[in-house]
Scaffold this motif. Structure first.
Motif, short mmCIF file in Angstrom:
data_model
loop_
_atom_site.label_atom_id
_atom_site.label_comp_id
_atom_site.label_asym_id
_atom_site.label_seq_id
_atom_site.Cartn_x
_atom_site.Cartn_y
_atom_site.Cartn_z
N LYS A 212 -12.83 6.89 -3.23
CA LYS A 212 -13.47 5.59 -3.42
C LYS A 212 -14.13 5.60 -4.80
O LYS A 212 -14.77 6.57 -5.20
N THR B 87 -8.65 -4.94 -8.96
CA THR B 87 -8.66 -3.49 -9.21
C THR B 87 -7.74 -2.81 -8.21
O THR B 87 -7.86 -3.05 -7.00
N VAL C 180 -18.16 -4.57 -5.56
CA VAL C 180 -18.05 -3.66 -4.41
C VAL C 180 -17.18 -2.47 -4.82
O VAL C 180 -16.32 -2.60 -5.69
N ARG D 223 0.85 -1.19 0.00
CA ARG D 223 0.00 0.00 0.00
C ARG D 223 0.88 1.24 0.00
O ARG D 223 1.90 1.29 0.67
N SER E 249 -16.77 3.69 -7.40
CA SER E 249 -17.83 2.70 -7.60
C SER E 249 -18.09 2.57 -9.10
O SER E 249 -17.86 3.51 -9.86
N SER F 157 -8.45 -4.54 -4.61
CA SER F 157 -9.85 -4.96 -4.53
C SER F 157 -10.02 -6.17 -5.45
O SER F 157 -9.61 -6.12 -6.61
N THR G 66 -10.98 -13.84 -11.70
CA THR G 66 -10.92 -12.67 -10.84
C THR G 66 -10.79 -11.37 -11.62
O THR G 66 -10.24 -11.34 -12.72
N GLU H 99 -12.64 -9.15 -6.99
CA GLU H 99 -13.94 -9.78 -7.24
C GLU H 99 -13.66 -11.16 -7.82
O GLU H 99 -12.71 -11.31 -8.61
N ALA I 257 -14.19 0.18 -5.01
CA ALA I 257 -12.75 0.02 -4.86
C ALA I 257 -12.19 1.25 -4.17
O ALA I 257 -12.34 2.37 -4.67
N HIS I 258 -11.54 1.05 -3.03
CA HIS I 258 -10.93 2.16 -2.30
C HIS I 258 -9.57 2.47 -2.91
O HIS I 258 -8.91 1.61 -3.49
N VAL J 206 -5.55 0.47 -2.44
CA VAL J 206 -5.67 -0.88 -1.89
C VAL J 206 -6.03 -1.81 -3.04
O VAL J 206 -6.46 -1.38 -4.10
#
Length: 162
Positions: free
Chosen positions: A113, A106, A134, A79, A115, A142, A103, A144, A136-137, A140
């Protein structure tokens, strides 16, 4: 006469098949929408209008040849607080504890954030069907995941939030 007609027909079918196959191999960007075939990684920079992503510019595109080990990706992710305004999508075959999965990874560095919505196309189907994603911040990883045999993913309706 019959042989010539049959050859033309087979030639047209072959051209159509080749163009269909090539279309599935390429990432397609249209304004604020992106279609990513299985086995591709792309890095983008977004074009913004207030908090809505209205388009993308492609920074790079790579093939993902090997299955991704999700535990290693999550373990090795570093990070950072760098906000270089990039969005990275990797859509590939992966494995989680030796189980095969598909997968979408992201990593976005917008400082906000993000979306978005997604639809997946199962292998052998011409239609895309909605799937949940969901937000993605920033800075970090993310992930799926799906158990289905998917050949491409369509991402759209991107928004940034504080």
């Amino acid at each position: 006469m019959y042989d010539t007609t049959m050859k033309k027909f087979l030639y047209i079918i072959a051209l159509f098949s080749i163009s269909l196959f090539q279309a599935q191999e390429n990432i397609i960007l249209k304004k604020n929408e992106i279609t990513i075939p299985l086995g591709k990684k792309v890095i983008l920079t977004p074009e913004l209008e207030e908090r809505t992503i209205i388009g993308f510019k492609k920074v790079s595109e790579d093939k993902v040849m090997e299955k991704q080990d999700m535990l290693q990706i999550l373990k090795n992710f570093k990070r950072s607080d760098v906000n270089d305004n990039t969005i990275e999508f990797t859509f590939s075959e992966s494995e989680m504890m030796k189980s095969p999965i598909i997968t979408l990874v992201t990593v976005q560095k917008t400082g906000k954030k993000m979306s978005f919505k997604a639809k997946i196309r199962l292998k052998g189907s011409p239609l895309y069907q909605p799937t949940s994603i969901v937000p993605a911040h920033s800075n970090v990883v993310s992930v799926e995941q799906w158990q289905d045999a998917i050949d491409s993913i369509f991402l759209y309706d991107f928004k940034l939030e504080d």
